[in-house]
Motif scaffolding. Sequence first.
Motif, PDB file in Angstrom:
ATOM      1  N   ILE A  99       0.827  -1.199   0.000  1.00 49.93           N
ATOM      2  CA  ILE A  99       0.000   0.000   0.000  1.00 49.93           C
ATOM      3  C   ILE A  99       0.865   1.256   0.000  1.00 49.93           C
ATOM      4  O   ILE A  99       0.567   2.237  -0.657  1.00 49.93           O
ATOM      5  CB  ILE A  99      -0.942  -0.008   1.220  1.00 49.93           C
ATOM      6  CG1 ILE A  99      -1.985  -1.120   1.026  1.00 49.93           C
ATOM      7  CG2 ILE A  99      -1.643   1.344   1.366  1.00 49.93           C
ATOM      8  CD1 ILE A  99      -2.947  -1.262   2.165  1.00 49.93           C
ATOM      9  N   GLU A 100       1.962   1.196   0.744  1.00 55.23           N
ATOM     10  CA  GLU A 100       2.862   2.353   0.781  1.00 55.23           C
ATOM     11  C   GLU A 100       3.404   2.633  -0.614  1.00 55.23           C
ATOM     12  O   GLU A 100       3.470   3.773  -1.051  1.00 55.23           O
ATOM     13  CB  GLU A 100       4.030   2.088   1.744  1.00 55.23           C
ATOM     14  CG  GLU A 100       3.594   2.174   3.204  1.00 55.23           C
ATOM     15  CD  GLU A 100       4.688   1.711   4.156  1.00 55.23           C
ATOM     16  OE1 GLU A 100       5.686   1.166   3.671  1.00 55.23           O
ATOM     17  OE2 GLU A 100       4.519   1.883   5.372  1.00 55.23           O
ATOM     18  N   ASP A 102       1.943   1.943  -3.290  1.00 49.85           N
ATOM     19  CA  ASP A 102       0.814   2.428  -4.067  1.00 49.85           C
ATOM     20  C   ASP A 102       0.525   3.906  -3.826  1.00 49.85           C
ATOM     21  O   ASP A 102      -0.043   4.585  -4.668  1.00 49.85           O
ATOM     22  CB  ASP A 102      -0.424   1.591  -3.717  1.00 49.85           C
ATOM     23  CG  ASP A 102      -1.628   1.988  -4.533  1.00 49.85           C
ATOM     24  OD1 ASP A 102      -2.681   2.231  -3.932  1.00 49.85           O
ATOM     25  OD2 ASP A 102      -1.503   2.078  -5.761  1.00 49.85           O
ATOM     26  N   THR A 103       0.911   4.382  -2.658  1.00 49.31           N
ATOM     27  CA  THR A 103       0.604   5.771  -2.318  1.00 49.31           C
ATOM     28  C   THR A 103       1.752   6.731  -2.598  1.00 49.31           C
ATOM     29  O   THR A 103       1.663   7.904  -2.288  1.00 49.31           O
ATOM     30  CB  THR A 103       0.256   5.896  -0.816  1.00 49.31           C
ATOM     31  OG1 THR A 103       1.395   5.467  -0.048  1.00 49.31           O
ATOM     32  CG2 THR A 103      -0.937   5.052  -0.459  1.00 49.31           C
TER      33      THR A 103
END
Lengths: 104, 104
Positions: A99-100, A102-103
Amino acid sequence: METQPTFRALADPTRRDILLMLRDKEMTIAEVTDNFDMTRAAVKKHLTVLSDGGLITVRAQGRERINSLNPAGMAPIRDWLTFFDAFWDTRLSALKSEIEKDTQ
Amino acid sequence: METQPTFRALADPTRRDILLMLRDKEMTIAEVTDNFDMTRAAVKKHLTVLSDGGLITVRAQGRERINSLNPAGMAPIRDWLTFFDAFWDTRLSALKSEIEKDTQ
DNA sequence: TACATATGAAACCATAAGGTACCATGTCAA
DNA sequence: TTGACATGGTACCTTATGGTTTCATATGTA
């Protein structure tokens, strides 16, 4: 929240298959039955168990009963699984980094 | 991977309770039995089902059988649930923001 | 209205599942 | 070796579960 009806509903392979089918589109009892080699009555029972487990919702439309997937009904299962998250450091950190990334 | 034995194992409340107990410590069959109002034979059956479902591992230690939680055995359930992730935008974004907040 | 279609529901069946009782086997300890 | 202790395993019982059949009811349509 009562988790038993939900776990019970997921314990049968036919019912899990029904849920997968309902991802794509809502279906009447007859339509669901077309996908299995069993009577409509048997399928109806499975749909009742799925409804009791909060995994599907049913609405009447004329003489038909439209069965729809209710993904929110799986929350009890997901929540129960979190009780074991302490044993899942590896998996959780992997998800986190994913997720990191992805952000960024 | 065969998912049926795992879903089947989780369908019984007694078995889910056993798994929760095993989070804290490994237990012999007798120790697990002390926590329930049923015979050792009945508990043994439950442990066998849990083992078949890959949710616990059992190792012999002298005349005892040490039952340990195997959280990796829950993977089939988690994986199956991902089939419905497309319906979980709300929950996923909540998790995502939670993790983002955590990484600030 | 008359008939076909889509379900609802109950009776009935065979098998699976959860439990108990009981006896056999393996292991620890004196 | 001799018990005591921890399990393994099987026979048996009761209830739940998955299915079918059959009949009733509600709705759509010619």
